[in-house]
Design an enzyme around this catalytic site. Structure first.
Site, PDB file in Angstrom:
ATOM      1  N   ILE A 118      -1.088 -30.149 -41.192  1.00 30.03           N
ATOM      2  CA  ILE A 118      -1.154 -30.440 -39.582  1.00 30.03           C
ATOM      3  C   ILE A 118      -2.270 -31.405 -39.450  1.00 30.03           C
ATOM      4  O   ILE A 118      -3.389 -31.306 -39.821  1.00 30.03           O
ATOM      5  CB  ILE A 118      -1.407 -29.330 -38.808  1.00 30.03           C
ATOM      6  N   GLY A 160      -4.983 -33.556 -36.910  1.00 28.62           N
ATOM      7  CA  GLY A 160      -5.602 -33.521 -35.868  1.00 28.62           C
ATOM      8  C   GLY A 160      -5.792 -32.226 -35.257  1.00 28.62           C
ATOM      9  O   GLY A 160      -5.383 -31.826 -33.941  1.00 28.62           O
ATOM     10  N   SER A 173       5.245 -37.888 -27.351  1.00 29.90           N
ATOM     11  CA  SER A 173       4.756 -37.722 -25.868  1.00 29.90           C
ATOM     12  C   SER A 173       6.141 -37.933 -25.122  1.00 29.90           C
ATOM     13  O   SER A 173       6.991 -38.814 -25.519  1.00 29.90           O
ATOM     14  CB  SER A 173       3.734 -38.425 -25.395  1.00 29.90           C
ATOM     15  N   TYR A 187      -0.868 -47.267 -25.282  1.00 31.60           N
ATOM     16  CA  TYR A 187      -0.377 -45.825 -25.940  1.00 31.60           C
ATOM     17  C   TYR A 187       1.105 -45.463 -25.843  1.00 31.60           C
ATOM     18  O   TYR A 187       1.626 -45.118 -26.822  1.00 31.60           O
ATOM     19  CB  TYR A 187      -1.143 -44.859 -24.955  1.00 31.60           C
ATOM     20  N   SER A 231      -8.682 -30.149 -34.870  1.00 29.54           N
ATOM     21  CA  SER A 231     -10.023 -30.166 -34.343  1.00 29.54           C
ATOM     22  C   SER A 231     -10.020 -29.230 -32.733  1.00 29.54           C
ATOM     23  O   SER A 231     -10.860 -28.762 -32.482  1.00 29.54           O
ATOM     24  CB  SER A 231     -11.120 -31.180 -34.337  1.00 29.54           C
ATOM     25  N   SER A 232      -8.960 -29.579 -32.105  1.00 28.29           N
ATOM     26  CA  SER A 232      -8.691 -29.257 -30.724  1.00 28.29           C
ATOM     27  C   SER A 232      -7.323 -29.376 -30.384  1.00 28.29           C
ATOM     28  O   SER A 232      -6.672 -29.707 -31.035  1.00 28.29           O
ATOM     29  CB  SER A 232      -9.615 -30.114 -29.821  1.00 28.29           C
ATOM     30  N   GLY A 233      -7.238 -29.196 -29.201  1.00 27.96           N
ATOM     31  CA  GLY A 233      -5.849 -29.043 -28.486  1.00 27.96           C
ATOM     32  C   GLY A 233      -4.697 -28.641 -29.122  1.00 27.96           C
ATOM     33  O   GLY A 233      -4.678 -27.391 -29.783  1.00 27.96           O
TER      34      GLY A 233
END
Length: 276
Positions: free
Chosen positions: A9, A11, A137, A150, A13-15
């Site tokens: 996985i 990314g 998204s 984005y 570090s957060s979220g």
């Protein structure tokens, strides 16, 4: 006894990435949790320890825009059953007020970074008959004001993966995209919803003020990262994973304004027929 499966996985570090790593470990997966700076692994490791799954998570350094970093991260792996491309960066701006180089940098992280990791992982996924997931998204379906760069990147990931899916399926790899709506996490703070944006917006300032007000309202009712992570972990275990899923009723309603083929099945049936 069944062999423990491995998921990488990005990314984490957060979220959503952090929540997905912990939830996947709780579901019995061995998790390779990657991030640019492993010095920021503290919150992930604390959450894993609190959930009783610290031993199931291995933290690895990974800069998705650097092919050498990708190769180093995957070095020594003899099996990979799933990849969750989650790493990304938000961005607010509009074309007249920013450089094309700034737009290119957004695509480098959010699109080409996904391709770098996916390309390196595909031989392992193919050998395992694994699954490939990208967290995109609702902005990968519906273009949104001041999110041109984005949304362009997320549209690109969705188009690339929708095109790749039948090809990957022909060699035993399932492909899915996950479309969160508003999620309350550090991702939002890192986008930089600041007054400086308005001051720098020139003739676009009135529209930007309205956009920021609407966005603050949306994030006041956001999903938690844990709620957004749950459908991703379900995809890891699904017998027949859908190509496209949204992580909330709000996300489904929003994308339905554009998508009549809400889970992607109709498009997948069509394009799979082209290569069967």
């Amino acid at each position: 006894m069944t062999e423990t499966k491995t998921v990488l996985i990005t990314g984490t570090s957060s979220g959503i990435g952090l929540a997905t790593a912990v939830a996947a470990a709780r579901a019995g997966w061995r998790v390779l949790a990657t991030m640019r700076d492993t010095a920021k692994a503290g919150p992930l490791l604390a959450a894993a320890a609190a959930a009783g799954v610290r031993d199931a998570i291995e933290v690895r350094a990974l800069e998705v825009t650097d092919p050498a970093s990708v190769q180093a991260c995957l070095a020594g792996l003899d099996r990979l059953d799933a990849l969750v491309n989650n790493a990304g960066a938000g961005h607010l701006g509009t074309l007249e007020q920013e450089s094309v180089a700034a737009v290119r940098a957004v695509l480098e992280v959010n699109f080409f970074g996904v391709l770098n990791v996916t390309r390196a992982a595909l031989p392992l996924l193919r050998a395992a008959g694994g699954r490939l997931i990208a967290v995109t998204s609702v902005g990968g379906v519906v273009g949104q004001p001041f999110n041109e760069a984005y949304c362009a990147a997320k549209f690109a990931v969705e188009g690339y993966f929708e095109s790749l899916a039948p090809v990957a399926a022909s060699v035993g790899v399932s492909v899915s995209v996950v479309e969160p709506g508003a999620v309350g996490s550090e991702f939002v703070a890192n986008v930089g919803f600041t007054e400086d944006l308005v001051e720098q917006a020139g003739p676009y300032a009135p529209a930007l003020v309205n956009y920021l007000a609407r966005t603050r309202d949306a994030f006041a009712n956001a999903q938690t990262p844990e709620q957004a992570a749950a459908p991703i972990v379900e995809l890891l275990a699904a017998e027949r994973p859908a190509f496209r899923i949204q992580t909330s009723d709000a996300a489904r309603a929003f994308t339905a304004a554009k998508l009549s083929d809400a889970d992607g099945a109709r498009v997948q049936a069509l394009t799979a027929g082209w290569i069967a």
